[in-house]
Design an enzyme around this catalytic site. Structure first.
Site, short mmCIF file in Angstrom:
data_model
loop_
_atom_site.label_atom_id
_atom_site.label_comp_id
_atom_site.label_asym_id
_atom_site.label_seq_id
_atom_site.Cartn_x
_atom_site.Cartn_y
_atom_site.Cartn_z
N ASN A 56 28.53 -4.37 5.32
CA ASN A 56 29.56 -4.29 6.35
C ASN A 56 29.09 -3.40 7.49
OD1 ASN A 56 32.08 -4.53 7.62
ND2 ASN A 56 32.86 -2.69 6.63
N HIS A 81 30.35 -0.91 10.50
CA HIS A 81 31.55 -0.14 10.78
C HIS A 81 31.31 0.71 12.03
CE1 HIS A 81 35.37 1.79 9.86
NE2 HIS A 81 34.79 2.94 10.13
N SER A 127 27.69 2.47 11.58
CA SER A 127 27.16 2.49 10.21
C SER A 127 27.03 1.08 9.66
CB SER A 127 28.11 3.28 9.28
OG SER A 127 28.35 4.58 9.78
N ASP A 177 35.42 1.16 3.17
CA ASP A 177 34.29 1.75 3.91
C ASP A 177 33.67 2.92 3.15
OD1 ASP A 177 36.36 1.25 6.78
OD2 ASP A 177 34.74 -0.06 6.05
C1 GRF Z 1 32.52 -4.37 15.06
O1 GRF Z 1 32.53 -3.09 15.69
C2 GRF Z 1 32.54 -4.21 13.57
O2 GRF Z 1 31.81 -3.11 13.09
C3 GRF Z 1 34.00 -3.96 13.36
O3 GRF Z 1 34.65 -4.92 14.17
C4 GRF Z 1 33.83 -5.11 15.32
C5 GRF Z 1 33.60 -6.60 15.47
O4 GRF Z 1 33.27 -6.86 16.79
N1 GRF Z 1 34.37 -4.11 11.95
P1 GRF Z 1 32.85 -8.37 17.21
O5 GRF Z 1 33.96 -9.28 16.71
O6 GRF Z 1 31.53 -8.68 16.56
O7 GRF Z 1 32.76 -8.32 18.71
#
Ligand code: GRF
Length: 190
Positions: free
Chosen positions: A101, A103, A130, A139
């Site tokens: 994932n 984050h 991360s 997370d």
């Molecule tokens: C990213 O920052 C990811 O880490 C978080 O949601 C965002 C997704 O952005 N969980 P996108 O949809 O790829 O523009």
């Protein structure tokens, strides 16, 4: 790859996988709703699927349907990038530790669905990005990569998140290469 939103990180990864020297391919993109980001996969001719969260009576049933689609595509790794759902424990148990994932914070700082907003509200001068292994917490899994990202005066949630995403994309590429090249070993949730 599993998304819920615009999929800008997905788009960046798809662009990178066009380079023949990058030994990673996206085999399918799934979402819990008809996410706008699915268009990036469609334009690239990559199979997509939607397991509509609202169509199921429970998270567990949604998870069972999602797991079935994941089995079909049999990916080596499942990348969550913008999936705004917690995976049921049964799904994590079936595919761990091959779920990673991204984050938008320097975990364990600011876990959860509002990491960027929370960092801004905390008034700190830096946050981070991360990449972790998904476990059955929020997370909380082993950290595979993370990097500090400065918060600039006047940052909004969007300007900060855009700055963070640039780092997330670089970290994700690094982690995927490390996985392919066998540099990552996960033992006892470490
Ligand atoms: C990213 O920052 C990811 O880490 C978080 O949601 C965002 C997704 O952005 N969980 P996108 O949809 O790829 O523009």
């Amino acid at each position: 790859m599993l998304i819920s939103g615009g999929g800008s990180n997905l788009r960046a990864l798809l662009d990178r996988t066009r380079d023949s020297d990058f030994p990673v391919r996206v085999v399918a993109v799934g979402a819990d709703r008809d996410a706008p980001g699915l268009d990036h996969a469609r334009e690239a001719g990559i199979p997509t699927f939607v397991v509509d969260y609202g169509a199921f009576a429970s998270r567990a049933e949604w998870g069972e349907a999602l797991a079935e689609r994941l089995r079909e595509h049999a990916a080596d790794a499942i990348v969550l990038s913008g999936l705004m759902r917690l995976l049921p424990d049964a799904v994590v148990a079936e595919f761990a530790p091959r779920i990673i994932n991204t984050h938008p914070a320097h975990l364990p700082e600011f876990p959860g669905a509002h990491a960027v907003r929370d960092a801004l509200a905390a008034g700190v001068s830096e946050t981070g990005a991360s990449v972790i292994v998904v476990d059955d917490g929020v997370d909380s899994g082993p950290i595979l990569a993370r990097e500090r990202v400065p918060i600039e005066p006047g940052d909004t949630e969007d300007t900060l998140h855009d700055r963070i995403k640039l780092v997330e994309r670089r970290l994700l590429e690094r982690v995927l290469l490390d996985l392919v090249e066998g540099h990552v070993e996960i033992q006892e949730n470490r």
